[in-house]
Scaffold this motif. Structure first.
Motif, PDB file in Angstrom:
ATOM      1  N   THR A  95     173.363  20.163 -39.499  1.00  0.00           N
ATOM      2  CA  THR A  95     173.183  19.298 -38.327  1.00  0.00           C
ATOM      3  C   THR A  95     173.370  20.107 -37.055  1.00  0.00           C
ATOM      4  OG1 THR A  95     173.863  17.243 -37.248  1.00  0.00           O
ATOM      5  CG2 THR A  95     175.616  18.607 -38.213  1.00  0.00           C
ATOM      6  N   LEU A 122     164.869  15.530 -38.300  1.00  0.00           N
ATOM      7  CA  LEU A 122     166.146  15.083 -37.762  1.00  0.00           C
ATOM      8  C   LEU A 122     165.947  14.626 -36.327  1.00  0.00           C
ATOM      9  CD1 LEU A 122     168.530  17.922 -39.050  1.00  0.00           C
ATOM     10  CD2 LEU A 122     167.876  15.772 -40.187  1.00  0.00           C
ATOM     11  N   TRP A 160     171.079  16.507 -42.531  1.00  0.00           N
ATOM     12  CA  TRP A 160     170.281  16.657 -43.764  1.00  0.00           C
ATOM     13  C   TRP A 160     171.206  17.165 -44.839  1.00  0.00           C
ATOM     14  CZ3 TRP A 160     167.425  21.324 -45.834  1.00  0.00           C
ATOM     15  CH2 TRP A 160     166.637  21.002 -46.922  1.00  0.00           C
TER      16      TRP A 160
END
Length: 699
Positions: free
Chosen positions: A632, A657, A664
């Motif tokens: 992230t 994202l 993820w």
């Protein structure tokens, strides 16, 4: 005894064949065995200007076989000045006719109705007077008296006669002259070896013609080819050549135009009267350079008889030949000097009239206090004198000097000194005696002075010096050190400007006269500072406004952030508002939202702007151990439009994202993906460029 006129007729008849064939010989007497007359004149005299004088004091003619002659010729043969000199027959002479030729300077006496007798001619000659129209004539006048027409030159006893013969060649003229005789004297083309000879044979002759010079033997070597001077060189070279004795070429002659190897007296009106030019043997066929005849000279040849058919007298016109003006420094008695060509020098106190105050070459004046002029002549007492010559006794004032002491001078500056001389020229020196003049005039500007100095003034009035050189001392003072200033200020800031030296005079560029002033919005100021001694210096102030910083952008590369401003200046930078540095680049190891600060070192202003450091993980370990299980970007929360697209190594889209889906877990369709490298494309918004990179899954 036959009358002389009948003898001449017989002579001409006897020479008729020669006349017919062009071989005229002007001498009848030798063929008839006639005795030549003997002429004797006396009377060498001194001439007074503005008078007339008899040319002889006595004159006789002795002739054992004749009582008269057709004509008698009286010529000013030396010193003649055309337009001023004149001979005039005075008295009553009813049987004599006189004729004056001003060109020749010759007076001819002939009979009115018949041949004049010697008695009549003698009486006439005794009444011939000379006069000059000049108010101040000079030199000598030589009068020749002769029974023939040829011009007689007493200085060498020779005779000169111009024979007209239009177009005659030089060669023919040479031969014709050699066949001529004059009372038994052998003729030849004239050879001119003095200025008197040139004057009577050329200037006072009745025409222009050949004379006996030539360079036919060797070009540029001019020799006399006739008479006693045969073989004598009188000129070497051409126009700019030289003479070893005497020559009288016209201007620009000899120029050797067209094989011109023979000497010819110029025609009247062509250049110098009586001067020479070079011509070819034939000359021109017309005009000024066509031969008009030739000049025959008689006398000086071997075997010539000794004749007394001519006689001469001389008058001398005395002149002042030299004088000396004298001068003295201060009152003095001076001995003046003057010399004359002959006679006694007479001294006068007036330019005309009066009686002499002294005689002789030297005259000692009385004690003189001022410049006085005396006058000299050399005429006999009783003459109506012409122009007197002035001789001056100059009394020069011994000069004095008035000097002004100068003000003290500043070190590093020059000074102007002043002095005044009562007479003459003022000279400046740097030594009290001797040395050389370093300046002239009432004012003298010294060189740059760094220490006390003394200069000296001396006056020179026509060689008379002031008694002593006057010293002028200069005191040199130091000026306090003054340096220009550059002051940094904030925009529109008002500061105090100070001249830096107290108790002097000030003049600011603003017009203020105080030691210090306040700035008024201008960036440049100056102040002229004058010391009590009058020395001047200028101090300049330059104000530099510091700019207010403005952040243009913040460049972020990985963990490095560089603050870029729109303007340059003396700035310092910070990312926390507390700690500042001179460098505008920061290394930030953690991501997040930060604020960039920029401020001016003079506290003139500041700017700030937020920025974000994005830290993208290089790997993650999705093994459900509670640590690093997700990939992230924490700073995504600051960019609401950010999206990150993730691909495998083959370019297959795995996930996307966004701030609402920021993590993820390493799975695709709920299935874990193998440990490997994966790729991403990060896009913050439509204004920022995409970023690409990769990371790893480790299991």
């Amino acid at each position: 005894m036959l009358p002389k006129s009948i003898k001449i007729v017989f002579f001409l008849l006897s020479f008729l064949p020669n006349i017919v064939f062009g071989n005229y010989n002007p001498t009848p007497k030798s063929s008839l065995n006639n005795v030549a007359p003997i002429l004797i004149a006396t009377g060498n005299q001194v001439y007074c200007p503005a008078t007339s004088i008899n040319i002889v004091t006595d004159f006789t003619i002795t002739d054992p076989d004749d009582t008269g002659i057709d004509a008698l010729y009286i010529q000013i043969s030396q010193g003649y000045v055309i337009g001023q000199d004149q001979l005039v027959l005075t008295g009553v002479h009813t049987t004599i006719l006189s004729s004056w030729n001003p060109t020749l300077g010759k007076l001819t006496l002939t009979g009115v109705a018949s041949q004049p007798t010697y008695t009549e001619l003698i009486a006439a000659v005794k009444d011939i007077k000379y006069s000059s129209s000049s108010s101040n004539p000079s030199g000598i006048r030589n009068f020749s008296i002769t029974v023939g027409q040829a011009n007689y030159l007493p200085s060498n006893g020779h005779y000169y006669q111009f024979i007209p013969n239009l177009g005659v060649t030089w060669s023919s003229a040479k031969n014709l002259a050699q066949t001529s005789t004059y009372y038994g004297l052998q003729g030849y083309l004239a050879t001119i070896t003095s200025s008197d000879e040139a004057k009577i044979s050329g200037e006072q002759a009745s025409g222009a013609g050949w004379i006996g010079g030539s360079d036919e033997q060797q070009e540029g070597i001019w020799k006399w080819m006739t008479g006693p001077e045969t073989g004598t060189i009188f000129w070497n070279g051409s126009i700019n050549g030289s003479t070893p004795n005497f020559a009288f070429w016209n201007s620009g002659e000899p120029n050797n135009l067209g094989n011109e190897n023979y000497t010819h007296v110029t025609a009247p009106g062509v250049g110098l009267l009586g001067s020479w030019n070079d011509l070819s043997n034939n000359g021109e066929t017309s005009g000024n350079y066509q031969p008009k005849g030739y000049i025959v000279e008689y006398g000086g040849m071997p075997g010539d008889p000794v004749l007394q058919i001519s006689t001469s007298t001389i008058i001398t016109i005395p002149t002042i030949s030299g004088f000396t003006n004298l001068s003295s420094c201060g009152s003095s008695s001076l001995t003046l000097n003057a010399s004359a060509t002959n006679g006694i020098v007479n001294w006068y106190s007036t330019p005309s009239g009066g009686i002499p105050i002294a005689n002789g070459n030297n005259f000692t004046t009385p004690l003189l206090t001022t410049t006085t002029t005396y006058y000299v002549d050399t005429y006999p007492i009783g003459c109506l004198t012409g122009i007197r010559t002035s001789v001056t006794a100059t009394i020069n004032e011994i000069p004095t000097i008035t000097a002004t002491n100068p003000n003290p001078s500043c070190k590093g500056f020059s000074a102007t000194l002043s002095a005044l001389a009562s007479a003459g020229t003022l000279n400046w020196y740097n030594v009290i005696s001797g040395g050389t003049i370093i300046a002239t005039g009432t004012n003298f500007t010294t060189p740059i002075l760094n220490e006390n100095a003394t200069y000296y003034a001396e006056a020179n009035n026509n060689g008379c010096l002031s008694i002593n050189r006057i010293p002028i001392n200069i005191t040199v003072v130091s000026f306090p050190s003054i340096n220009d200033e550059t002051i940094t200020i904030c925009k529109d800031e008002i500061v105090t400007l100070n001249a830096g030296i107290a108790n002097y005079d000030y003049l600011w560029s603003t017009g203020a006269t105080t030691q210090s002033i306040l700035s008024n919005g201008l960036l440049n100021y100056s102040v002229v500072i004058t010391s009590p001694e009058g020395c001047i210096k200028t101090k300049n102030f330059t104000l530099v406004e510091n700019p207010i910083p403005i952040i243009k952008t913040i460049l972020v590369e990985d963990i490095n952030a560089t603050i870029i401003t729109e303007n340059g200046g003396d700035f310092e930078y910070s990312i926390d508002g507390i700690n500042y540095q001179n460098s505008n680049t920061f290394s930030i190891p953690q991501g997040g939202l930060f604020t960039a600060f920029v401020r001016d070192n003079k506290s003139c202003g500041e700017d700030k702007e937020d920025f974000i450091i994005l830290l993208l993980p290089k790997y993650f370990t999705p093994n459900n151990d509670g640590f690093n299980d997700f990939w992230t970007v924490d700073e995504m929360k600051y960019y609401p439009k950010m999206e990150i697209t993730i691909f495998d190594r083959y370019g297959k889209l795995l996930t996307k994202l966004t701030p609402s889906n920021p993590t993820w877990d390493g799975k695709l369709k709920q299935k874990p993906l193998p440990a490997d490298d994966y790729w991403y494309i990060l896009k913050i918004d439509n204004t920022e460029p995409e970023r690409k990179g990769h990371f790893s899954i480790k299991r």
